[in-house]
Write a protein that holds these residues in place. Structure first.
Motif, PDB file in Angstrom:
ATOM      1  N   GLY A 181      21.092  53.216  36.949  1.00  0.00           N
ATOM      2  CA  GLY A 181      20.080  52.602  36.099  1.00  0.00           C
ATOM      3  C   GLY A 181      20.172  53.008  34.646  1.00  0.00           C
ATOM      4  O   GLY A 181      19.198  52.904  33.905  1.00  0.00           O
ATOM      5  N   ALA A 182      21.337  53.433  34.202  1.00  0.00           N
ATOM      6  CA  ALA A 182      21.483  53.950  32.842  1.00  0.00           C
ATOM      7  C   ALA A 182      21.569  52.881  31.773  1.00  0.00           C
ATOM      8  O   ALA A 182      21.605  53.205  30.602  1.00  0.00           O
ATOM      9  N   GLU A 213      31.155  54.235  33.795  1.00  0.00           N
ATOM     10  CA  GLU A 213      30.195  53.206  33.405  1.00  0.00           C
ATOM     11  C   GLU A 213      29.616  52.500  34.637  1.00  0.00           C
ATOM     12  O   GLU A 213      28.417  52.217  34.686  1.00  0.00           O
ATOM     13  N   ASP A 214      30.444  52.235  35.625  1.00  0.00           N
ATOM     14  CA  ASP A 214      29.945  51.645  36.869  1.00  0.00           C
ATOM     15  C   ASP A 214      28.951  52.591  37.552  1.00  0.00           C
ATOM     16  O   ASP A 214      27.907  52.161  38.051  1.00  0.00           O
ATOM     17  N   TYR A 215      29.284  53.867  37.575  1.00  0.00           N
ATOM     18  CA  TYR A 215      28.398  54.893  38.136  1.00  0.00           C
ATOM     19  C   TYR A 215      27.063  54.899  37.397  1.00  0.00           C
ATOM     20  O   TYR A 215      25.993  54.937  38.012  1.00  0.00           O
ATOM     21  N   LEU A 216      27.116  54.843  36.066  1.00  0.00           N
ATOM     22  CA  LEU A 216      25.892  54.841  35.269  1.00  0.00           C
ATOM     23  C   LEU A 216      25.037  53.611  35.550  1.00  0.00           C
ATOM     24  O   LEU A 216      23.808  53.715  35.618  1.00  0.00           O
ATOM     25  N   TYR A 226      22.603  62.169  33.733  1.00  0.00           N
ATOM     26  CA  TYR A 226      23.202  61.496  34.885  1.00  0.00           C
ATOM     27  C   TYR A 226      24.269  62.341  35.575  1.00  0.00           C
ATOM     28  O   TYR A 226      24.998  61.847  36.436  1.00  0.00           O
ATOM     29  N   GLU A 227      24.362  63.601  35.205  1.00  0.00           N
ATOM     30  CA  GLU A 227      25.262  64.557  35.858  1.00  0.00           C
ATOM     31  C   GLU A 227      26.705  64.055  35.934  1.00  0.00           C
ATOM     32  O   GLU A 227      27.362  64.126  36.969  1.00  0.00           O
ATOM     33  N   ILE A 228      27.190  63.557  34.808  1.00  0.00           N
ATOM     34  CA  ILE A 228      28.529  62.987  34.766  1.00  0.00           C
ATOM     35  C   ILE A 228      29.598  64.055  34.963  1.00  0.00           C
ATOM     36  O   ILE A 228      30.606  63.799  35.631  1.00  0.00           O
ATOM     37  N   ASP A 229      29.387  65.250  34.427  1.00  0.00           N
ATOM     38  CA  ASP A 229      30.378  66.309  34.655  1.00  0.00           C
ATOM     39  C   ASP A 229      30.520  66.614  36.147  1.00  0.00           C
ATOM     40  O   ASP A 229      31.625  66.849  36.634  1.00  0.00           O
ATOM     41  N   CYS A 258      25.478  61.595  23.496  1.00  0.00           N
ATOM     42  CA  CYS A 258      26.358  61.502  24.662  1.00  0.00           C
ATOM     43  C   CYS A 258      26.123  62.678  25.608  1.00  0.00           C
ATOM     44  O   CYS A 258      26.102  62.495  26.831  1.00  0.00           O
ATOM     45  N   ALA A 259      25.907  63.859  25.062  1.00  0.00           N
ATOM     46  CA  ALA A 259      25.636  65.032  25.897  1.00  0.00           C
ATOM     47  C   ALA A 259      24.356  64.830  26.701  1.00  0.00           C
ATOM     48  O   ALA A 259      24.291  65.210  27.880  1.00  0.00           O
ATOM     49  N   ASP A 260      23.355  64.210  26.086  1.00  0.00           N
ATOM     50  CA  ASP A 260      22.109  63.921  26.807  1.00  0.00           C
ATOM     51  C   ASP A 260      22.365  63.001  27.992  1.00  0.00           C
ATOM     52  O   ASP A 260      21.818  63.199  29.077  1.00  0.00           O
ATOM     53  N   ILE A 261      23.205  61.992  27.789  1.00  0.00           N
ATOM     54  CA  ILE A 261      23.538  61.055  28.875  1.00  0.00           C
ATOM     55  C   ILE A 261      24.332  61.773  29.956  1.00  0.00           C
ATOM     56  O   ILE A 261      24.045  61.624  31.154  1.00  0.00           O
TER      57      ILE A 261
END
Length: 85
Positions: A67-68, A60-63, A34-37, A27-30
């Protein structure tokens, strides 16, 4: 406000690990890739008035837009079977 943002980032990270059936490292890799923080920080004013489930749906929509979906092949949950998360 930095404390509140950090708390939200931690809560959503934990929920994401659980929902996506990922280890903390996966999860940390994701989150890093994708710069979720940064997403959470940038949109905190909107996100803080929603619940965590709604916020995770937004992430999830952002991802998907980033293209995640390929990071989630083979992982699924009842909420997001369409997405492949």
């Amino acid at each position: 406000m930095e404390k509140e943002i950090f708390r939200m980032q931690i809560r959503l990270f934990r929920k994401a690990c659980e929902r996506w059936n990922k280890t903390n490292n996966e999860c940390a890799d994701i989150f890093d890739k994708y710069e979720i923080d940064g997403y959470i920080k940038d949109f905190y004013e909107i996100l803080h008035v929603q619940g965590d489930e709604a916020n995770l749906n937004d992430i999830e929509d952002y991802l998907l837009k980033k293209g995640a979906v390929y990071d989630f092949i083979g992982k699924c949950n009842p909420k997001s079977q369409i997405y492949g998360f």
